[in-house]
Design an enzyme around this catalytic site. Sequence first.
Site, mmCIF file in Angstrom:
data_model
loop_
_atom_site.group_PDB
_atom_site.id
_atom_site.type_symbol
_atom_site.label_atom_id
_atom_site.label_comp_id
_atom_site.label_asym_id
_atom_site.label_seq_id
_atom_site.Cartn_x
_atom_site.Cartn_y
_atom_site.Cartn_z
ATOM 1 N N ALA A 14 0.871 -1.042 0.338
ATOM 2 C CA ALA A 14 0.214 -0.347 -0.241
ATOM 3 C C ALA A 14 1.370 1.324 0.277
ATOM 4 C CB ALA A 14 -0.605 0.045 1.153
ATOM 5 N N THR A 15 2.173 1.120 0.496
ATOM 6 C CA THR A 15 2.682 2.442 0.662
ATOM 7 C C THR A 15 3.502 2.612 -0.866
ATOM 8 O OG1 THR A 15 3.621 2.389 2.557
ATOM 9 C CG2 THR A 15 4.600 3.354 1.107
ATOM 10 N N GLN B 252 -7.084 -0.607 5.158
ATOM 11 C CA GLN B 252 -7.519 -1.551 6.048
ATOM 12 C C GLN B 252 -9.264 -1.973 6.600
ATOM 13 O OE1 GLN B 252 -5.953 -2.084 9.228
ATOM 14 N NE2 GLN B 252 -3.897 -0.852 8.947
ATOM 15 N N SER C 154 -3.706 -3.976 0.016
ATOM 16 C CA SER C 154 -2.026 -4.128 1.060
ATOM 17 C C SER C 154 -2.328 -6.167 1.118
ATOM 18 C CB SER C 154 -1.551 -3.878 2.098
ATOM 19 O OG SER C 154 -0.576 -4.295 2.860
ATOM 20 N N HIS D 265 -0.874 -8.204 3.473
ATOM 21 C CA HIS D 265 -0.240 -8.181 4.603
ATOM 22 C C HIS D 265 -1.512 -7.903 5.466
ATOM 23 C CE1 HIS D 265 1.636 -5.182 6.242
ATOM 24 N NE2 HIS D 265 1.734 -4.688 5.922
ATOM 25 N N THR E 286 8.906 -7.026 -12.683
ATOM 26 C CA THR E 286 8.702 -8.347 -12.368
ATOM 27 C C THR E 286 8.461 -8.278 -11.873
ATOM 28 O OG1 THR E 286 10.728 -9.304 -14.149
ATOM 29 C CG2 THR E 286 9.501 -11.084 -12.807
ATOM 30 N N CYS F 251 6.054 5.397 21.057
ATOM 31 C CA CYS F 251 6.229 5.135 21.166
ATOM 32 C C CYS F 251 7.430 4.621 20.698
ATOM 33 C CB CYS F 251 5.418 4.543 22.361
ATOM 34 S SG CYS F 251 5.449 2.958 21.593
#
Length: 449
Positions: free
Chosen positions: A119-120, A227, A247, A249, A287, A373
Amino acid sequence: MLSPSRTVSSLLFRPVSWLPLRLGSDRRAASTLQEELIKKHEPEKDEPRPLYMDFQATTPMDPRVLDAMLPYQVNYYGNPHSRTHAYGWESESGMEKARKQVADLIGADPREIIFTSGATESNNMAIKGVARFYKSKKRHVITTQTEHKCVLDSCRVLESEGFNITYLPVQSNGLLDLELLEASIRPDTSLLSVMTINNEIGVKQPIKEIGQICRSKGVFLHTDAAQAVGKIPINVTDWKIDLMSISGHKIYGPKGVGALYVRRRPRVRLEPLQSGGGQERGLRSGTVPTPLAVGLGAACSIAEQEMEYDHHRVSTLANRLVQKIMSRIPDVVMNGDPEQRYPGCVNLSFAYVEGESLLMALKDVALSSGSACTSASLEPSYVLRAIGADEDLAHSSIRFGIGRFTTEDEVDYTAEKCVQQVSRLREMSPLWEMVQEGIDLKSIKWSQH
């Protein structure tokens, strides 16, 4: 009776996140402490792995996806772009089947699916590609303040190239104000990019209504649906989506693969980011990794078949988690709209408890904090700041991710541990003690020293 603010501040056993820090030694000390808090925990021998409750970060691969991929890892290893022999034809057949499976999930034509690395890359291709292609006539792009970092960074790159970018604020529930959106569109606006489901607070934007506004104004609509795809029904034609990022994953498929939907009619043009052999309609040279593409296709096919069941089950588990936590712990806030949301993403702020401290206490459950964080900055999540969350609540947020393989026992265990640890940390917190004594913390003037 409160003593001067210097004395109040000295009560705090963890001042780094609750008090303003001066530059210099305090800032460095705070950064060092924060690094220690998030230091990687190496499991001891025979120590059980933590429960996984972070399905917005990534999802485990569905075994059925792996089954579909394995033949293309071992037997059908030809280059899918080799047109002169059977090895290439076999791989091409698998790739095109996968392209159709992705297209069927979102109501698209297979020719409108471009395979990418994730997705990036898809977001970068869509935003930079469209803006640069139409830059001679249109140099204005609109997005929102709660987008994924790759969208915001792509827009900042365009700004450095002379484009005008409007970063729309969202309302306190995380939803976009459609009247403000419509008023922000200009004659030279080429693109609007808005996320379908927010990765941090789970809010679901009204993409269908947004698509109607964009189509009526002659503006292309791009949505980051990483998402959302496979979790809620999406039809790119009905929703008038022009470009959509996917995406692998995030839908129980392999990492390293994704897709970009690019509408053919009315046609959307974009400038490619990379040069090469002209694969993928000349938009994404290189490819195509057949095993990964096959895995993405299989994941989309499974999601299409099981979406309704998965959504009902995830909703039930999410409600169970929220009810068990909020019925036993006071001063807990759910971030984002309570109705217009994907139920599998639950973002809760626990007042008077630091998110990082709670994460460390819940080391046997894999969770994420809404705070920044992992950075040297002590700033809270920009998404929570965008919805107007108080800084102390933004620092105390935890994201619970529920997915296809989450069990009731895992939800119950997580809720019970959360209740125990929040209660324990609050007992250690002087802020909680002051609140119990009826002190209004907002009325205290904290000093910097």
